[in-house]
Scaffold this active site. Structure first.
Site, PDB file in Angstrom:
ATOM      1  N   LYS A  50      46.484  -9.870  18.932  1.00 26.46           N
ATOM      2  CA  LYS A  50      46.662 -11.111  19.689  1.00 26.46           C
ATOM      3  C   LYS A  50      47.975 -11.789  19.321  1.00 26.46           C
ATOM      4  O   LYS A  50      48.713 -12.269  20.193  1.00 26.46           O
ATOM      5  CB  LYS A  50      45.473 -12.048  19.437  1.00 26.46           C
ATOM      6  CG  LYS A  50      44.175 -11.544  20.061  1.00 26.46           C
ATOM      7  CD  LYS A  50      42.945 -12.241  19.509  1.00 26.46           C
ATOM      8  CE  LYS A  50      41.678 -11.637  20.093  1.00 26.46           C
ATOM      9  NZ  LYS A  50      40.445 -12.165  19.478  1.00 26.46           N
ATOM     10  N   GLN A  94      37.864 -16.430  15.679  1.00 27.55           N
ATOM     11  CA  GLN A  94      37.608 -14.995  15.723  1.00 27.55           C
ATOM     12  C   GLN A  94      36.180 -14.685  15.268  1.00 27.55           C
ATOM     13  O   GLN A  94      35.796 -14.989  14.143  1.00 27.55           O
ATOM     14  CB  GLN A  94      38.611 -14.244  14.847  1.00 27.55           C
ATOM     15  CG  GLN A  94      38.454 -12.735  14.873  1.00 27.55           C
ATOM     16  CD  GLN A  94      38.697 -12.155  16.258  1.00 27.55           C
ATOM     17  OE1 GLN A  94      39.672 -12.481  16.934  1.00 27.55           O
ATOM     18  NE2 GLN A  94      37.794 -11.298  16.698  1.00 27.55           N
ATOM     19  N   ASP A 117      38.765 -19.320  24.563  1.00 22.57           N
ATOM     20  CA  ASP A 117      37.811 -18.213  24.607  1.00 22.57           C
ATOM     21  C   ASP A 117      36.712 -18.456  25.642  1.00 22.57           C
ATOM     22  O   ASP A 117      35.976 -17.546  26.004  1.00 22.57           O
ATOM     23  CB  ASP A 117      37.170 -18.015  23.227  1.00 22.57           C
ATOM     24  CG  ASP A 117      37.463 -16.643  22.647  1.00 22.57           C
ATOM     25  OD1 ASP A 117      37.944 -15.771  23.403  1.00 22.57           O
ATOM     26  OD2 ASP A 117      37.192 -16.428  21.456  1.00 22.57           O
TER      27      ASP A 117
END
Length: 292
Positions: A50, A94, A117
């Site tokens: 990422k 994460q 997200d």
């Protein structure tokens, strides 16, 4: 049968984002902050990917590391600080988090406007209501982008999703059901009684159940579009690392029946990171009063 090349489509998306970021001419630089708790090898690899992608398109990324022993309160305090930081446009937690930390509470701690997200209750609710500022989870958003760019028709088609997770199944169903895509959607899962029969009705079959080669040839009707979200490691003595990656679809036997199908790897996976970058840019644009 035609392969949907996720690597190629992801590159197209990222090239478009790079151009848009350059057009901001330094007036603002999109900034994503990734929080990683512990040193899970897969998480380390995903976060590195990422950050590398962000740098390639001109986006700023920062990494906040916590030990696996970090407390819920410590994590929440950092998120609160990032929520208050006007230079931060996207915050990504994460997953997975250590068992002693509530993922739901942590996801909901992030401001909806910075929840790139798309896992917060507010963004899921906005998705249900089809609000323009809804942030969709990255993998389902990537699935939709693959369908659009490969020319797969969704309006009036029957989409069957195998899997009901918050990360893929549920938001994918909402996106396909929306007035933009107009599919008729059936969601199945591991306890669906007549799953093969339902799957055979699908014009678009999305496999996201997390079991290697779960979708077999007898579950797919001729001409279907098959999107394989699964990434499973199976033992393979011929490989240096001792394993190979396979999807949730028995690709070799299913592919000849399909009009379009995604491979694993190289299908949905690359799109997830690309859509994370897209969500972050759009969060930046909204924050600074630009059109999205």
């Amino acid at each position: 049968m035609e392969l949907i090349d996720g690597n190629l489509i992801a590159k197209q998306v990222l090239a478009e984002l790079k151009t848009k970021i350059a057009e901001l001419a330094g007036s603002v630089v999109p900034h994503i902050v990734v929080i990683r708790v512990g040193d899970d090898p897969a998480s380390v690899s995903y976060v590195a990917k990422k950050q590398k992608t962000a740098a390639e398109i001109g986006m700023k990324s920062s990494l906040v590391l916590f030990p696996a022993t970090a407390t819920q309160a410590e994590l929440e305090a950092k998120i609160d600080a990032l929520n208050a930081d006007a230079s931060v446009h996207g915050i990504l937690i994460q997953a997975p988090l250590p068992p002693h930390i509530s993922e739901t509470a942590i996801f909901n701690r992030v401001l909806p406007e910075k929840d790139v997200d798309g896992f917060s209750s507010v963004n899921v609710g906005r998705l249900v209501q089809e609000l323009p500022n809804a942030v969709a989870a990255c993998t389902p958003a990537g699935i939709v982008e693959l369908l659009k760019r490969s020319g797969a028709e969704t309006a009036g088609r029957h989409a069957v999703i195998v899997g009901r997770s918050l990360i893929v199944g549920k938001p994918a169903a909402l996106l396909l059901l929306s007035k933009k895509l107009n599919a008729t959607v059936t969601v199945c899962h591991s306890r669906t009684g007549n799953l093969p029969e339902i799957a055979r009705q699908a014009d678009i079959l999305v496999a996201a159940i997390g079991k290697p080669k779960f979708v077999t040839e007898d579950m797919v009707k001729p001409g279907a579009v098959v999107i394989d979200v699964g990434i499973n490691r199976v033992p393979d003595a011929s490989k240096k690392n001792g394993y190979r990656l396979v999807g949730d679809v028995d690709f070799e036997n299913v592919a000849p029946k399909c009009s379009l199908i995604t491979p694993v790897p190289g299908g949905v996976g690359p799109m997830t990171v690309a859509m994370l970058m897209k969500n972050t840019l759009e969060a930046c644009l909204r924050r600074n009063g630009f059109a999205v």
